[in-house]
Scaffold this motif. Sequence first.
Motif, PDB file in Angstrom:
ATOM      1  N   THR A 160       0.819  -1.210   0.000  1.00 44.02           N
ATOM      2  CA  THR A 160       0.000   0.000   0.000  1.00 44.02           C
ATOM      3  C   THR A 160       0.855   1.263   0.000  1.00 44.02           C
ATOM      4  N   LEU A 161       1.926   1.270   0.809  1.00 46.99           N
ATOM      5  CA  LEU A 161       2.714   2.489   0.976  1.00 46.99           C
ATOM      6  C   LEU A 161       3.859   2.612  -0.023  1.00 46.99           C
ATOM      7  N   ALA A 162       4.538   1.497  -0.324  1.00 46.09           N
ATOM      8  CA  ALA A 162       5.722   1.554  -1.176  1.00 46.09           C
ATOM      9  C   ALA A 162       5.510   0.950  -2.555  1.00 46.09           C
ATOM     10  N   GLY A 163       4.478   0.130  -2.711  1.00 45.47           N
ATOM     11  CA  GLY A 163       4.184  -0.456  -4.009  1.00 45.47           C
ATOM     12  C   GLY A 163       4.690  -1.881  -4.147  1.00 45.47           C
ATOM     13  N   PRO A 164       4.143  -2.636  -5.102  1.00 43.97           N
ATOM     14  CA  PRO A 164       4.532  -4.037  -5.293  1.00 43.97           C
ATOM     15  C   PRO A 164       6.001  -4.224  -5.668  1.00 43.97           C
ATOM     16  N   ALA A 165       6.588  -3.263  -6.374  1.00 49.79           N
ATOM     17  CA  ALA A 165       7.993  -3.397  -6.781  1.00 49.79           C
ATOM     18  C   ALA A 165       8.905  -3.469  -5.558  1.00 49.79           C
ATOM     19  N   SER A 166       8.678  -2.599  -4.588  1.00 46.75           N
ATOM     20  CA  SER A 166       9.485  -2.610  -3.371  1.00 46.75           C
ATOM     21  C   SER A 166       9.260  -3.894  -2.588  1.00 46.75           C
ATOM     22  N   ALA A 167       8.011  -4.356  -2.540  1.00 52.84           N
ATOM     23  CA  ALA A 167       7.707  -5.587  -1.814  1.00 52.84           C
ATOM     24  C   ALA A 167       8.421  -6.781  -2.444  1.00 52.84           C
ATOM     25  N   ALA A 168       8.429  -6.846  -3.779  1.00 54.86           N
ATOM     26  CA  ALA A 168       9.117  -7.942  -4.467  1.00 54.86           C
ATOM     27  C   ALA A 168      10.627  -7.877  -4.218  1.00 54.86           C
ATOM     28  N   ALA A 169      11.183  -6.675  -4.185  1.00 52.61           N
ATOM     29  CA  ALA A 169      12.618  -6.530  -3.913  1.00 52.61           C
ATOM     30  C   ALA A 169      12.959  -6.984  -2.495  1.00 52.61           C
ATOM     31  N   VAL A 170      12.079  -6.689  -1.552  1.00 51.67           N
ATOM     32  CA  VAL A 170      12.277  -7.147  -0.175  1.00 51.67           C
ATOM     33  C   VAL A 170      12.263  -8.673  -0.122  1.00 51.67           C
ATOM     34  N   ARG A 171      11.339  -9.274  -0.860  1.00 53.67           N
ATOM     35  CA  ARG A 171      11.258 -10.748  -0.917  1.00 53.67           C
ATOM     36  C   ARG A 171      12.585 -11.340  -1.401  1.00 53.67           C
ATOM     37  N   GLY A 172      13.151 -10.794  -2.461  1.00 53.33           N
ATOM     38  CA  GLY A 172      14.411 -11.295  -2.986  1.00 53.33           C
ATOM     39  C   GLY A 172      15.565 -11.108  -2.019  1.00 53.33           C
ATOM     40  N   THR A 173      15.618  -9.960  -1.366  1.00 55.89           N
ATOM     41  CA  THR A 173      16.702  -9.691  -0.416  1.00 55.89           C
ATOM     42  C   THR A 173      16.661 -10.654   0.762  1.00 55.89           C
ATOM     43  N   LEU A 174      15.474 -10.929   1.279  1.00 56.75           N
ATOM     44  CA  LEU A 174      15.341 -11.844   2.413  1.00 56.75           C
ATOM     45  C   LEU A 174      15.741 -13.264   2.036  1.00 56.75           C
ATOM     46  N   CYS A 175      15.457 -13.663   0.808  1.00 58.17           N
ATOM     47  CA  CYS A 175      15.901 -14.990   0.348  1.00 58.17           C
ATOM     48  C   CYS A 175      17.422 -15.081   0.347  1.00 58.17           C
ATOM     49  N   GLY A 176      18.089 -14.010  -0.053  1.00 60.27           N
ATOM     50  CA  GLY A 176      19.542 -13.989  -0.038  1.00 60.27           C
ATOM     51  C   GLY A 176      20.102 -14.111   1.374  1.00 60.27           C
ATOM     52  N   ILE A 177      19.483 -13.418   2.330  1.00 64.92           N
ATOM     53  CA  ILE A 177      19.920 -13.515   3.730  1.00 64.92           C
ATOM     54  C   ILE A 177      19.721 -14.930   4.245  1.00 64.92           C
ATOM     55  N   SER A 178      18.601 -15.536   3.877  1.00 69.41           N
ATOM     56  CA  SER A 178      18.330 -16.917   4.293  1.00 69.41           C
ATOM     57  C   SER A 178      19.408 -17.866   3.774  1.00 69.41           C
ATOM     58  N   ALA A 179      19.848 -17.670   2.548  1.00 68.58           N
ATOM     59  CA  ALA A 179      20.887 -18.532   1.975  1.00 68.58           C
ATOM     60  C   ALA A 179      22.184 -18.437   2.770  1.00 68.58           C
ATOM     61  N   VAL A 180      22.520 -17.243   3.218  1.00 64.63           N
ATOM     62  CA  VAL A 180      23.734 -17.072   4.021  1.00 64.63           C
ATOM     63  C   VAL A 180      23.616 -17.846   5.332  1.00 64.63           C
ATOM     64  N   LEU A 181      22.468 -17.780   5.975  1.00 58.97           N
ATOM     65  CA  LEU A 181      22.267 -18.507   7.233  1.00 58.97           C
ATOM     66  C   LEU A 181      22.349 -20.018   7.028  1.00 58.97           C
ATOM     67  N   LEU A 182      21.777 -20.503   5.936  1.00 54.60           N
ATOM     68  CA  LEU A 182      21.785 -21.938   5.662  1.00 54.60           C
ATOM     69  C   LEU A 182      23.201 -22.453   5.430  1.00 54.60           C
ATOM     70  N   SER A 183      24.106 -21.594   5.002  1.00 52.82           N
ATOM     71  CA  SER A 183      25.488 -22.014   4.766  1.00 52.82           C
ATOM     72  C   SER A 183      26.193 -22.416   6.060  1.00 52.82           C
ATOM     73  N   ARG A 184      25.636 -22.052   7.217  1.00 46.71           N
ATOM     74  CA  ARG A 184      26.234 -22.380   8.501  1.00 46.71           C
ATOM     75  C   ARG A 184      25.830 -23.764   9.012  1.00 46.71           C
ATOM     76  N   LEU A 185      24.912 -24.417   8.303  1.00 46.25           N
ATOM     77  CA  LEU A 185      24.494 -25.759   8.712  1.00 46.25           C
ATOM     78  C   LEU A 185      25.520 -26.794   8.267  1.00 46.25           C
ATOM     79  N   MET A 186      25.410 -27.985   8.832  1.00 42.90           N
ATOM     80  CA  MET A 186      26.269 -29.094   8.435  1.00 42.90           C
ATOM     81  C   MET A 186      25.398 -30.349   8.361  1.00 42.90           C
ATOM     82  N   THR A 187      25.182 -30.846   7.161  1.00 48.70           N
ATOM     83  CA  THR A 187      24.350 -32.032   6.968  1.00 48.70           C
ATOM     84  C   THR A 187      25.202 -33.185   6.452  1.00 48.70           C
TER      85      THR A 187
END
Length: 416
Positions: A160-187
Amino acid sequence: MASLREASAAPLFISRVISSTSVGIGQVALAWGVMGMGYGARELSLVVACSTFPALLILCGGVIGDRFRRHHVLMGAELLACLAWLALGAAFTMERAPLPLLCSLAGLSGVAAAIFMPTVRGIIADLLEGGQRRAGNALVSQTEALGHLIGFVSAGAVVTLAGPASAAAVRGTLCGISAVLLSRLMTHRPGRTRSGPIRELREGWREFTGRPWVWIMTLHYTVITAALVCYMKIVGPLYTENGHGGALAWGVIGAAQPLGALAGAVIGVRWRPAHLVPVTVLLPMSVSIPMLLMGGEAPWPAIAAAALVPGAAQAVYYVFWTTALQDEIPHAALVRVNSWNLVTGYVLMPVTVLLSGPLVVGFGLQPIVVTAAVAAIAVTALTLLVLWVLSRARSIAGAGEDPAPVPIRASEVTAG
């Protein structure tokens, strides 16, 4: 909560909060991004269908999840999702992005999801011992629910405030942060195999079909998933956009389910029902409650309140079901069995989405959402009947095998 102190698994739980937050934001961003360019129900159905069509690749994701280190597989999927959503954010800045471009980028995000889903359901078996898995699966459910809650609540405001483009960019950025965290696991490093992917799929299929409680419950959840997709992906956004609160209202409705799931995961850890079979079958049927209210044109706050119930029920179901698979399926084939379980539910998703838009145009929102709710109720009744007949037949034959979707142990029956 002691699982949070396990260094081997803590990054996974933090990652699930962040990644699930991005999912809630992305769902709202995609719907309003497409509609904001002047596209209608048919075009929205097409774009969303393209994001779900790669679910057919879940079987490939199952093979990948059993062939490689599972945290590496999850990292790769998150990075792919990051790229797809950053590109979608750029596309939403255009006055009217070409429909093929939107479909292609949505499809790329769907490929990432197809790789991610079966593997994340099996990774707890790598990180925690058998006695800790039930609590670990509950915490996965809770962290995902917390992320979805944050995502849906914030998505309405961001769109509503920033628009769908900003929301989609936030989605992509958070996925990148998640990937960094997953790199700390050991399977675990999977053992080398000389068999090809087709043979590995067949082995997973044998494990899947060799247990009637697995495929019966899978067929049941296939119909539940189709009804839920119709409601969540198409009917719900269109309903709120047409004079029932807009993006903010749909964000609140979407947030109600994960809010209920926060409590549901706790129930799933501690509850030992005496009649585990019918309880497990009945839990997913609760998705029909908000659907029926929407079919009656109830105000959106009432629908949001009702959505708390299926949110809690789905979390309990997830704990029962996932723990049962991790305990009963051989570790080396776990992700492939998860992939067979998931693909049957998701295979109808593109068809459901593609048909939902035209059906809504032809018959209206209310008849379609009521039909979806009735389908969820009917398939639950049929599943209970099939399990009862199967149980009686085996009892008469003297086989003594329990067809329950979650295997019952003597200690659980006593506790229940």
